[in-house]
Design an enzyme around this catalytic site. Structure first.
Site, mmCIF file in Angstrom:
data_model
loop_
_atom_site.group_PDB
_atom_site.id
_atom_site.type_symbol
_atom_site.label_atom_id
_atom_site.label_comp_id
_atom_site.label_asym_id
_atom_site.label_seq_id
_atom_site.Cartn_x
_atom_site.Cartn_y
_atom_site.Cartn_z
ATOM 1 N N GLU A 114 0.862 -1.187 0.000
ATOM 2 C CA GLU A 114 0.000 0.000 0.000
ATOM 3 C C GLU A 114 0.888 1.223 0.000
ATOM 4 O OE1 GLU A 114 -3.777 0.084 2.002
ATOM 5 O OE2 GLU A 114 -3.433 -1.937 2.751
ATOM 6 N N HIS A 242 -9.451 9.486 2.552
ATOM 7 C CA HIS A 242 -8.984 8.396 1.689
ATOM 8 C C HIS A 242 -9.125 8.872 0.252
ATOM 9 C CE1 HIS A 242 -8.322 4.529 -0.129
ATOM 10 N NE2 HIS A 242 -8.030 4.027 1.063
ATOM 11 N N ARG A 385 -1.977 9.145 8.613
ATOM 12 C CA ARG A 385 -1.732 7.741 8.974
ATOM 13 C C ARG A 385 -1.194 6.934 7.792
ATOM 14 N NH1 ARG A 385 -4.652 3.177 8.654
ATOM 15 N NH2 ARG A 385 -6.567 4.183 7.986
HETATM 16 C C1 SIN Z 1 -7.556 0.630 2.419
HETATM 17 O O1 SIN Z 1 -7.786 -0.554 2.196
HETATM 18 O O2 SIN Z 1 -7.243 1.424 1.553
HETATM 19 C C2 SIN Z 1 -7.691 1.143 3.819
HETATM 20 C C3 SIN Z 1 -6.576 0.679 4.613
HETATM 21 C C4 SIN Z 1 -6.314 1.608 5.737
HETATM 22 O O3 SIN Z 1 -7.111 2.510 5.988
HETATM 23 O O4 SIN Z 1 -5.271 1.467 6.371
#
Ligand code: SIN
Length: 435
Positions: A114, A242, A385
């Site tokens: 990620e 997000h 975060r």
């Molecule tokens: C996501 O799957 O993008 C969210 C993961 C997160 O908020 O750490």
């Protein structure tokens, strides 16, 4: 005393604390406003939870957390997470509770990527990791005697003698929390639950925002209760957006996990042009705040209603269906086939990096009150975060709070302040007008 420890909230942070306390012989009452105990912010998390990458070391994870945190991360908190997190994932989630994390073709835990991680170190259960973790925890809880779960019970006020005792002298000692008033939403009555120690694990506050990835229960009641009781809240301005939630007139802001970009998807304008490279050297895998701001800038500058997230051009359809079954199916329900077409996305509120100020053991400035998980602020996340730290933070701080409480249990029992606590007085309380 109604219970030794009252835990408000049943996500990963609350469950982690409950398990550790009960294993150490304490009686725990866990309350949740939801109908099913597993319904929580945790349940809706998609991407994964940090474990450890090949050649990973705690200092590498600390560096990634601090870089994402934009200079505001509290280094000791990052250190705690990096040192204790992977061990707890292994001992509790993998070995004890047996969460079905994905296994790769080599028979090892599948590591995904990620944004802003310097390596692949995140384990996952398809694209519904939170659901897999939460379901496994809730199913495991009955194996450990001493945990009583009350569903359909919403905590409405923390009991602090300073505010609730009829004894005027209760005003003077330092503030303590002796439990909570809790509304039984089925029977429509408020009950008093007294406890030597109370742990807030109420999750986030996304519903305060018009557009959020959070479930309906994320109404911020934990912050409000703590604030009214006199707890200190910090960093509340560090709200995390997000970058990628589904843009569709009929969809609530459904999250399109960052792991979609981790597995190669590219953000493009509605005209099909990639744009992230001009904002950050890491492109689509820049820290979340950078990506969300970049999308916002594109939208404002060019008047776009959304941007596109294109995985179809970079991954085989069959692999997309296997890796992201839930996102694929949900998008299909809205007429978008992500194996063929890019997904229209916009940023939405996702996570509160601030919260009730706690120390490295989850202790607040109020005696006998702990806060763990999203409602708390350990300083770990700084101003932004790092992906896949939230479930881990809940697991680690739930466990640490429990260990502290158990270690100091005699003090909690012997020094219990003998203040009379009245039943809830509902004179003048009215049914709210439905929205
Ligand atoms: C996501 O799957 O993008 C969210 C993961 C997160 O908020 O750490």
């Amino acid at each position: 005393m109604d219970t030794d420890v009252l835990i408000i909230g049943s996500g990963v942070a609350g469950c982690s604390a409950a398990l550790e306390l009960a294993k150490r012989g304490l009686q725990v009452t866990m309350v949740t406003k939801a109908d099913r105990p597993e319904e929580s912010n945790t349940y809706h998390a998609q991407g994964g939870i940090i474990y450890k990458g090949k050649q990973d070391r705690p200092e590498l994870l600390v560096r990634d957390i601090e870089e994402a945190g934009a200079g505001a991360t509290w280094p000791p908190a990052a250190q705690v997470l990096a040192e204790e997190g992977p061990h707890l994932v292994e001992e509790i989630l993998i070995k004890e509770v047996k969460v079905p994390f994905n296994i790769n073709e080599e028979g090892e835990l599948d590591l995904t990527e990620e944004a802003a991680h310097s390596m692949r170190r995140i384990i996952h259960s398809d694209d519904f990791t939170g659901k897999a973790i939460e379901t496994a925890l809730i199913q495991y809880i009955p194996h450990i005697p001493g945990i009583h779960i009350l569903t359909n019970h919403v905590a409405i006020d923390l009991i602090t003698p300073e505010h609730h005792s009829p004894d005027p002298l209760a005003t003077y000692p330092p503030t303590s929390c002796l439990g909570a008033y809790v509304f039984n939403t089925k029977e429509k009555k408020v009950i008093k639950i007294t406890a030597y120690v109370t742990i807030l694990a109420t999750g986030g506050m996304g519903q305060v925002f018009l557009h959020t990835t959070n479930p309906d229960g994320a109404t911020g009641d934990g912050y409000a209760m703590a604030y009214r009781a006199g707890a200190k809240l910090i960093n509340m301005e560090y709200t995390q957006f997000h970058p990628t939630t589904l843009f569709h007139k009929d969809a609530k802001r459904f999250l399109i996990s960052e792991s979609v970009r981790g597995e190669g998807a590219i953000l493009k304008t509605p005209k099909g042009e990639p744009f992230m490279e001009k904002y950050h050297p890491l492109g689509c895998l820049a820290p979340r705040d950078v990506v969300a701001r970049a999308i916002h800038e594109e939208m404002v500058e060019h008047g776009y209603k959304y941007v596109l997230l294109d995985l179809a051009s970079y991954m085989e359809p069959e692999r997309i269906r296997r890796r992201f079954p839930m996102i694929h199916e949900t998008c299909l329900n809205y007429g978008i086939d992500m194996t063929k077409d890019p997904i229209p996305v916009v940023p939405a509120f996702h996570f509160s990096c601030g919260g009730v100020k706690v120390d490295l053991w989850g202790k607040t400035n109020i005696n006998r009150l702990f806060a763990v998980g999203e409602v708390s602020c350990t300083g770990l996340h700084g101003a932004n975060r790092l992906a896949s730290t939230s479930l881990l933070e809940g697991l680690v701080w739930g466990n640490r709070a429990a260990r502290w409480i158990h270690q100091h249990w005699k003090e909690y029992v012997n020094e219990y302040p003998p203040h009379p606590i009245p039943e809830w007085i509902d004179t003048g309380v009215e049914e709210p007008i439905p929205p």
